[in-house]
Design a protein around this motif. Structure first.
Motif: not given
Length: 356
Positions: A280-289, A329-332
């Protein structure tokens, strides 16, 4: 007994009783000894001035973190083999999905947290299952052989009060109940001054342990995982949660382009390793974690030269006084993180600051 002193000025004899004075001295000594030996964690600043051992060794913490993740994994395996899950619900996630709890979560939590707490009693430890009561004492002794791959790992001492440990006893519990074991991991992260420096992600079912200490070393498994061929940057693949893939589809297309593909998966640890392995190019999460979900992954990405941040391009703080919830959210990613953040900023400017 009493002592007689002659007062030549007035001819009177003064009697001083030694018994109360002796008792007072004994009590003060007991209080001082008790304070130094039993309340050193509650009085860190004073204790640090009175004692010189207010340090923890990060090499030992790495060893303990690896052992804790693996010991927790054995508990997960045992429950999986018996299928005595004792499942119950903790409620709903932010995406409205059932958030289950099983006996594997509880047993793994007790082994991991109690084992770490016994070795490092002055360090603050956060676990996803902190509300669970551990009836039996679980512990383990440090086993340096877990570092047989990298014998040159150095001894580095840091102040205990600067350290926090984040424990996820069972990541992807829902998938665990569905026997989708490839997503399941146990994770430990060590943060110093709020920044993750040691990360361990262990899959109990494959037996593989990915670990890294930023600036020092990493496991052979992680190193080999990272050597997989690079993806075509013109066709990015973004890994997202199975529970809210539809919600991030539009965001991914706007930020990464029409050629983007989504790789749905479960477990934050698993998704980070997909980025590490160049699946995967990146890991995307748009809500709370929660931070115990992502701390170990961020440490591993940092060790490999990658980055993880909120979608506002803010660092995620893992200190003892910050909320355990990351709401931004986060982007890794391993590459082009700054470029991706610029794209997110542009996307926000055209969507009134909203991502969903």
């Amino acid at each position: 007994m009493s002592n007689k002193l002659s007062d030549k000025m007035n001819g009177r004899t003064i009697r001083i009783n030694r018994v109360p004075a002796t008792i007072t001295a004994i009590l003060l000594t007991i209080v001082l000894v008790y304070f130094l030996n039993f309340h050193k964690d509650e009085r860190p600043a004073i204790y640090g001035m009175l004692r010189s051992d207010n340090k923890v060794n990060l090499r030992k913490m790495l060893i303990a973190a690896i052992q804790a993740a693996q010991r927790g994994g054995l508990e997960v395996l045992d429950v999986a083999h018996t299928r005595q899950l004792k499942e119950r619900s903790k409620g709903k996630t932010a995406e409205g999905v059932n958030d289950p709890f099983t006996d594997a979560d509880g047993r793994s939590h007790c082994v991991m947290k109690q084992g770490l707490q016994r070795i490092f009693p002055r360090v603050r430890i956060f676990s996803e299952e902190d509300k669970e009561h551990c009836k039996d004492a679980h512990s383990f002794d440090l086993d340096p052989t877990v570092l047989h791959e990298t014998a040159s790992v150095p001894d580095v001492a840091v102040t205990a009060q600067d350290v926090t440990i984040w424990v996820d006893p069972l990541d992807a519990t829902k998938e665990f109940t569905e026997e989708l074991y490839e997503y399941v991991t146990t994770m430990v992260c060590v943060a110093v001054a709020g920044r993750p420096v040691i990360g361990v992600i262990h899959n109990p079912f494959s037996g593989q342990t990915a670990w890294a200490w930023v600036g020092h070393s990493m496991s052979e498994y992680l190193d080999e995982l990272h050597k997989q061929p690079r993806l075509n940057s013109e066709q990015p693949i973004i890994t997202v949660s199975r529970s809210h893939a539809a919600a991030v589809k539009e965001v991914a297309r706007n930020v990464f382009g029409e050629n983007v593909s989504l790789l749905t998966a479960a477990g934050a640890g698993y998704k980070v390793l997909q980025v590490v392995a160049n699946n995967a190019t990146a890991y995307l999460h748009t809500s709370i974690i929660k931070k115990w979900d992502i701390c170990a992954g961020e440490a591993i990405l940092r060790a490999l030269g990658g980055a993880m941040s909120t979608l506002d391009d803010e660092p995620i703080n893992y200190g003892p006084h910050d909320s355990p919830v990351n709401s931004g959210g986060l982007l890794a990613s391993l590459d082009q993180h700054e470029e991706y953040m610029e794209r997110f900023a542009k996307y926000r400017s055209t969507h009134n600051g909203k991502l969903r």
